[in-house]
Design a protein around this motif. Structure first.
Motif, PDB file in Angstrom:
ATOM      1  N   MET A 153       0.855  -1.200   0.000  1.00  0.00           N
ATOM      2  CA  MET A 153       0.000   0.000   0.000  1.00  0.00           C
ATOM      3  C   MET A 153       0.885   1.243   0.000  1.00  0.00           C
ATOM      4  SD  MET A 153      -2.962   0.992   2.759  1.00  0.00           S
ATOM      5  CE  MET A 153      -3.786  -0.582   2.599  1.00  0.00           C
ATOM      6  N   ASP A 154       0.579   2.176  -0.855  1.00  0.00           N
ATOM      7  CA  ASP A 154       1.345   3.408  -0.956  1.00  0.00           C
ATOM      8  C   ASP A 154       1.110   4.253   0.295  1.00  0.00           C
ATOM      9  OD1 ASP A 154       2.686   5.636  -1.671  1.00  0.00           O
ATOM     10  OD2 ASP A 154       1.695   5.912  -3.615  1.00  0.00           O
ATOM     11  N   ASN A 155       2.223   4.700   0.933  1.00  0.00           N
ATOM     12  CA  ASN A 155       2.092   5.486   2.168  1.00  0.00           C
ATOM     13  C   ASN A 155       1.821   6.967   1.900  1.00  0.00           C
ATOM     14  OD1 ASN A 155       2.582   3.184   3.545  1.00  0.00           O
ATOM     15  ND2 ASN A 155       4.629   3.735   4.265  1.00  0.00           N
ATOM     16  N   LYS A 156       1.763   7.379   0.634  1.00  0.00           N
ATOM     17  CA  LYS A 156       1.446   8.770   0.323  1.00  0.00           C
ATOM     18  C   LYS A 156      -0.044   8.966   0.522  1.00  0.00           C
ATOM     19  CE  LYS A 156       1.968  12.330  -3.202  1.00  0.00           C
ATOM     20  NZ  LYS A 156       2.388  12.619  -4.597  1.00  0.00           N
ATOM     21  N   LEU A 157      -0.390   9.764   1.515  1.00  0.00           N
ATOM     22  CA  LEU A 157      -1.793   9.942   1.890  1.00  0.00           C
ATOM     23  C   LEU A 157      -2.329  11.284   1.399  1.00  0.00           C
ATOM     24  CD1 LEU A 157      -1.562   8.728   5.598  1.00  0.00           C
ATOM     25  CD2 LEU A 157      -2.229   7.400   3.594  1.00  0.00           C
ATOM     26  N   PRO A 158      -3.648  11.382   1.286  1.00  0.00           N
ATOM     27  CA  PRO A 158      -4.257  12.682   0.987  1.00  0.00           C
ATOM     28  C   PRO A 158      -3.857  13.712   2.046  1.00  0.00           C
ATOM     29  CG  PRO A 158      -5.856  10.915   0.750  1.00  0.00           C
ATOM     30  CD  PRO A 158      -4.647  10.295   1.375  1.00  0.00           C
ATOM     31  N   GLU A 159      -3.812  14.974   1.667  1.00  0.00           N
ATOM     32  CA  GLU A 159      -3.365  16.034   2.577  1.00  0.00           C
ATOM     33  C   GLU A 159      -4.181  16.072   3.864  1.00  0.00           C
ATOM     34  OE1 GLU A 159      -3.292  19.789   0.665  1.00  0.00           O
ATOM     35  OE2 GLU A 159      -1.852  19.182  -0.875  1.00  0.00           O
ATOM     36  N   GLU A 160      -5.450  15.709   3.797  1.00  0.00           N
ATOM     37  CA  GLU A 160      -6.334  15.835   4.962  1.00  0.00           C
ATOM     38  C   GLU A 160      -6.222  14.636   5.915  1.00  0.00           C
ATOM     39  OE1 GLU A 160      -7.262  15.652   1.847  1.00  0.00           O
ATOM     40  OE2 GLU A 160      -7.832  17.704   1.238  1.00  0.00           O
ATOM     41  N   TRP A 161      -5.436  13.627   5.541  1.00  0.00           N
ATOM     42  CA  TRP A 161      -5.285  12.430   6.365  1.00  0.00           C
ATOM     43  C   TRP A 161      -4.054  12.533   7.253  1.00  0.00           C
ATOM     44  CZ3 TRP A 161      -6.862   7.118   4.033  1.00  0.00           C
ATOM     45  CH2 TRP A 161      -8.076   7.236   3.340  1.00  0.00           C
ATOM     46  N   VAL A 162      -3.998  11.667   8.265  1.00  0.00           N
ATOM     47  CA  VAL A 162      -2.855  11.628   9.175  1.00  0.00           C
ATOM     48  C   VAL A 162      -2.449  10.175   9.398  1.00  0.00           C
ATOM     49  CG1 VAL A 162      -2.040  12.096  11.523  1.00  0.00           C
ATOM     50  CG2 VAL A 162      -3.503  13.757  10.363  1.00  0.00           C
ATOM     51  N   CYS A 163      -1.148   9.919   9.408  1.00  0.00           N
ATOM     52  CA  CYS A 163      -0.644   8.588   9.776  1.00  0.00           C
ATOM     53  C   CYS A 163      -0.409   8.600  11.277  1.00  0.00           C
ATOM     54  CB  CYS A 163       0.651   8.282   9.032  1.00  0.00           C
ATOM     55  SG  CYS A 163       1.292   6.628   9.409  1.00  0.00           S
ATOM     56  N   SER A 164      -1.163   7.768  12.004  1.00  0.00           N
ATOM     57  CA  SER A 164      -1.068   7.741  13.460  1.00  0.00           C
ATOM     58  C   SER A 164      -0.881   6.287  13.910  1.00  0.00           C
ATOM     59  CB  SER A 164      -2.332   8.358  14.071  1.00  0.00           C
ATOM     60  OG  SER A 164      -2.188   8.514  15.463  1.00  0.00           O
ATOM     61  N   THR A 165      -1.329   5.961  15.116  1.00  0.00           N
ATOM     62  CA  THR A 165      -1.232   4.598  15.633  1.00  0.00           C
ATOM     63  C   THR A 165      -2.568   4.183  16.246  1.00  0.00           C
ATOM     64  OG1 THR A 165      -0.479   5.329  17.803  1.00  0.00           O
ATOM     65  CG2 THR A 165       1.230   4.830  16.167  1.00  0.00           C
ATOM     66  N   ILE A 166      -2.738   2.877  16.443  1.00  0.00           N
ATOM     67  CA  ILE A 166      -3.966   2.380  17.073  1.00  0.00           C
ATOM     68  C   ILE A 166      -4.137   2.988  18.463  1.00  0.00           C
ATOM     69  CG2 ILE A 166      -5.174   0.314  17.899  1.00  0.00           C
ATOM     70  CD1 ILE A 166      -4.944   0.438  14.874  1.00  0.00           C
ATOM     71  N   SER A 167      -3.044   3.129  19.188  1.00  0.00           N
ATOM     72  CA  SER A 167      -3.143   3.633  20.564  1.00  0.00           C
ATOM     73  C   SER A 167      -3.669   5.057  20.639  1.00  0.00           C
ATOM     74  CB  SER A 167      -1.777   3.566  21.253  1.00  0.00           C
ATOM     75  OG  SER A 167      -0.833   4.382  20.578  1.00  0.00           O
ATOM     76  N   SER A 168      -3.616   5.793  19.527  1.00  0.00           N
ATOM     77  CA  SER A 168      -4.090   7.182  19.547  1.00  0.00           C
ATOM     78  C   SER A 168      -5.611   7.279  19.478  1.00  0.00           C
ATOM     79  CB  SER A 168      -3.476   7.965  18.385  1.00  0.00           C
ATOM     80  OG  SER A 168      -3.995   7.495  17.147  1.00  0.00           O
ATOM     81  N   ILE A 169      -6.261   6.174  19.094  1.00  0.00           N
ATOM     82  CA  ILE A 169      -7.721   6.242  18.907  1.00  0.00           C
ATOM     83  C   ILE A 169      -8.486   5.125  19.631  1.00  0.00           C
ATOM     84  CG2 ILE A 169      -7.624   7.507  16.733  1.00  0.00           C
ATOM     85  CD1 ILE A 169      -8.227   3.774  16.695  1.00  0.00           C
ATOM     86  N   ALA A 170      -7.749   4.218  20.304  1.00  0.00           N
ATOM     87  CA  ALA A 170      -8.432   3.099  20.967  1.00  0.00           C
ATOM     88  C   ALA A 170      -7.528   2.481  22.022  1.00  0.00           C
ATOM     89  CB  ALA A 170      -8.836   2.038  19.947  1.00  0.00           C
ATOM     90  N   ASN A 171      -8.112   1.655  22.872  1.00  0.00           N
ATOM     91  CA  ASN A 171      -7.347   0.901  23.861  1.00  0.00           C
ATOM     92  C   ASN A 171      -7.269  -0.560  23.428  1.00  0.00           C
ATOM     93  OD1 ASN A 171      -6.852   3.045  25.679  1.00  0.00           O
ATOM     94  ND2 ASN A 171      -8.924   2.840  26.513  1.00  0.00           N
ATOM     95  N   VAL A 172      -6.182  -1.222  23.777  1.00  0.00           N
ATOM     96  CA  VAL A 172      -5.980  -2.633  23.448  1.00  0.00           C
ATOM     97  C   VAL A 172      -5.743  -3.395  24.740  1.00  0.00           C
ATOM     98  CG1 VAL A 172      -4.587  -4.303  22.172  1.00  0.00           C
ATOM     99  CG2 VAL A 172      -4.971  -2.010  21.218  1.00  0.00           C
ATOM    100  N   LYS A 173      -6.587  -4.392  24.995  1.00  0.00           N
ATOM    101  CA  LYS A 173      -6.479  -5.169  26.226  1.00  0.00           C
ATOM    102  C   LYS A 173      -6.553  -6.657  25.903  1.00  0.00           C
ATOM    103  CE  LYS A 173      -8.653  -1.501  28.951  1.00  0.00           C
ATOM    104  NZ  LYS A 173      -9.779  -1.131  29.846  1.00  0.00           N
ATOM    105  N   GLY A 174      -5.765  -7.437  26.635  1.00  0.00           N
ATOM    106  CA  GLY A 174      -5.699  -8.868  26.376  1.00  0.00           C
ATOM    107  C   GLY A 174      -6.797  -9.656  27.048  1.00  0.00           C
ATOM    108  N   GLY A 175      -6.965 -10.905  26.616  1.00  0.00           N
ATOM    109  CA  GLY A 175      -7.911 -11.813  27.248  1.00  0.00           C
ATOM    110  C   GLY A 175      -7.273 -12.510  28.434  1.00  0.00           C
ATOM    111  N   LYS A 176      -7.905 -13.557  28.911  1.00  0.00           N
ATOM    112  CA  LYS A 176      -7.449 -14.206  30.142  1.00  0.00           C
ATOM    113  C   LYS A 176      -7.462 -15.729  29.980  1.00  0.00           C
ATOM    114  CE  LYS A 176      -6.546 -14.484  34.637  1.00  0.00           C
ATOM    115  NZ  LYS A 176      -5.270 -14.028  35.213  1.00  0.00           N
ATOM    116  N   ARG A 177      -6.370 -16.337  30.404  1.00  0.00           N
ATOM    117  CA  ARG A 177      -6.307 -17.799  30.422  1.00  0.00           C
ATOM    118  C   ARG A 177      -7.230 -18.320  31.516  1.00  0.00           C
ATOM    119  NH1 ARG A 177      -2.329 -21.500  28.944  1.00  0.00           N
ATOM    120  NH2 ARG A 177      -0.869 -19.774  28.518  1.00  0.00           N
ATOM    121  N   LEU A 178      -7.931 -19.383  31.225  1.00  0.00           N
ATOM    122  CA  LEU A 178      -8.806 -19.976  32.237  1.00  0.00           C
ATOM    123  C   LEU A 178      -7.982 -20.600  33.351  1.00  0.00           C
ATOM    124  CD1 LEU A 178     -11.482 -21.730  29.988  1.00  0.00           C
ATOM    125  CD2 LEU A 178     -11.810 -19.700  31.406  1.00  0.00           C
ATOM    126  N   PRO A 179      -8.478 -20.567  34.598  1.00  0.00           N
ATOM    127  CA  PRO A 179      -7.763 -21.201  35.705  1.00  0.00           C
ATOM    128  C   PRO A 179      -7.483 -22.664  35.409  1.00  0.00           C
ATOM    129  CG  PRO A 179      -9.590 -19.874  36.521  1.00  0.00           C
ATOM    130  CD  PRO A 179      -9.727 -19.917  35.037  1.00  0.00           C
TER     131      PRO A 179
END
Length: 461
Positions: A1-27
């Protein structure tokens, strides 16, 4: 994918717009409930094509759920597999709100952009390649949560995100519909070939050639009256003299999986042929599988080499000039199900040489047989061309999804829309302004921390 973006777009990261949390192993020692409870437990095996497969869904009891209740996933969250098949992404449906999540997956929650836009982006090769490159392996490959948070994300203006998500919904639905239609064609072609063979051996296919529905010149025979039917054996594997340095092809029922056999995987010696009474059958022999697991029993192949065989095969060598080899082969293929039903009972039903010799065959004149073979091969050739075209089309369709996603997240898919709606993507409506608002809102939600010195004094007092 070409990284050249439209002027109105921004290259950011997932952490800037959401939280990431892991699941849990069963006992340790936890067992799943035998019947559905209020607490489904989602595993990576339940994730498929952006959906949750409810068939085989596992459930946990109330006590187990309470032990891991802080590791639930809610409707509207996205899941992503971080072990096993890494990078499977999809949405959690309403009916699985509050389900528990395996430690081999993570949830992307508190999403502050268009959720469908984010889901589509995470399913693009640009995101998937980042996950693959950042996967660490110490035994089982696993994707660390911080790697997901650091994943580069192309952020479009919020209104444009909605337009992109809607366009992708429509376009990818059309792709899936096309794929489903293409996937149905091999089954149709199989039925077509079966119908052709049925018409061939019943005389219907050459009715116009004969000029009558009556089967003039046809008679009933059996395989045993027109061909020699025998079998082979398996020389002792412990006797090296039967196998080492052998150059005589030796076939098993596995060879019957193909219409023609041009080579062998195993070879025996001349000594094996002599001492084990093996017969080397000539080219043009038909091998019929007399037993074998699954669909093997009843399959037939035409030998294009001289070879011996094992005891699981019936070698059919024509001795009567009144029957065409290919015509007999078509009869055996057409009679596949009937031949299988003729096998004896038991845990693994088998045919035997007598049953093979007794297989009935309709026998028209040799001239009509040749006409039948010509017509069948012509129709099969047509089916083969269609199958090749379908295969090519399927390969193109399989690449089409990622091609569309690449266009979407390079801005190409909404280029005309942006030109027509400049006010909806600039100024306060731009992606940069959106990210600043998200950052400011997050800052408000963070608890105020006292300076460390004040905290120490409060502790002492």
């Amino acid at each position: 994918m070409d990284n050249k973006l439209p002027e109105e777009w921004v290259c950011s990261t997932i952490s800037s717009i959401a939280n990431v949390k892991g699941g849990k192993r069963l006992p340790k020692g936890t067992s799943f409930s035998n019947s559905p409870t209020n607490h489904p437990y989602l595993r990576v095996t339940d994730f498929q094509d952006g959906n949750i497969i409810t068939l085989g869904l596992k459930y946990i009891d109330e006590d187990t759920f309470n032990d891991i209740s802080t590791y639930t996933i809610n409707k509207g969250d996205l899941y992503i597999s971080i072990a096993g098949t890494i990078g499977l992404v999809g949405s959690i449906p309403d009916y699985l709100d509050g389900a528990s999540l395996t430690e081999n997956a993570a949830k992307i929650c508190d999403i502050e952009i268009n959720k469908n836009y984010l889901k589509f982006f995470l399913n693009s090769n640009y995101a998937k390649n980042q996950f693959i490159e950042k996967t660490v392996s110490s035994g089982q490959p696993k994707l660390a949560l911080f790697r997901i948070r650091d994943c580069e994300l192309f952020v479009a203006p919020l209104t444009e995100q909605k337009v992109i998500a809607e366009k992708l919904d429509s376009l990818l639905a059309q792709v899936e519909s096309t794929k489903a239609r293409l996937e149905s064609i091999p089954g149709i072609l199989k039925q077509f070939r079966q119908s052709v063979l049925a018409a061939a051996v019943s005389g219907e296919l050459t009715e116009d050639w004969r000029g009558t529905k009556e089967l003039i010149g046809w008679r009933e025979e059996t395989i045993g009256t027109v061909a020699d039917v025998s079998t082979g054996t398996t020389p002792k594997r412990t006797e090296n003299k039967f196998w080492d340095g052998g150059d005589i092809p030796w076939l098993t029922s596995a060879a019957t999986g193909k219409s023609f056999t041009y080579e062998a995987e195993q070879f025996v010696t001349e000594q094996a042929v002599k001492e084990c009474s093996l017969k080397v059958f000539p080219e043009g022999t038909l091998l019929l599988a007399m037993y074998g697991e699954g669909k093997t029993r009843g399959q037939v192949t035409e030998m294009k080499i001289s070879a011996a065989c094992n005891q699981a095969c019936a070698a059919i060598t024509i001795h009567d000039k009144a029957i065409d080899l290919t015509f007999l082969k078509f009869i055996l293929i057409s009679n596949y199900e009937e031949t299988r039903r003729a096998a004896a009972g038991g845990n693994q039903p088998n045919l035997n040489l007598k049953k093979v010799r007794d297989i009935p065959i309709p026998l028209p004149s040799i001239e009509e047989q040749e006409e039948i073979v010509r017509r069948v091969e012509e129709l099969f050739g047509f089916a083969d061309k269609v199958a090749a075209q379908v295969k090519t089309a399927m390969e193109s369709v399989n690449h089409l999804t990622q091609s569309i996603l690449a266009q979407a997240f390079s801005g190409e898919l909404t280029k005309d829309w942006r030109e027509q709606n400049p006010d909806l993507i600039s100024g306060e409506n731009s992606a940069a302004a959106l990210l600043e608002r998200i950052k400011a809102e997050r800052a408000k939600l963070k608890p105020t921390q006292q300076p460390r010195e004040l905290t120490k004094k409060a502790t002492k007092s």
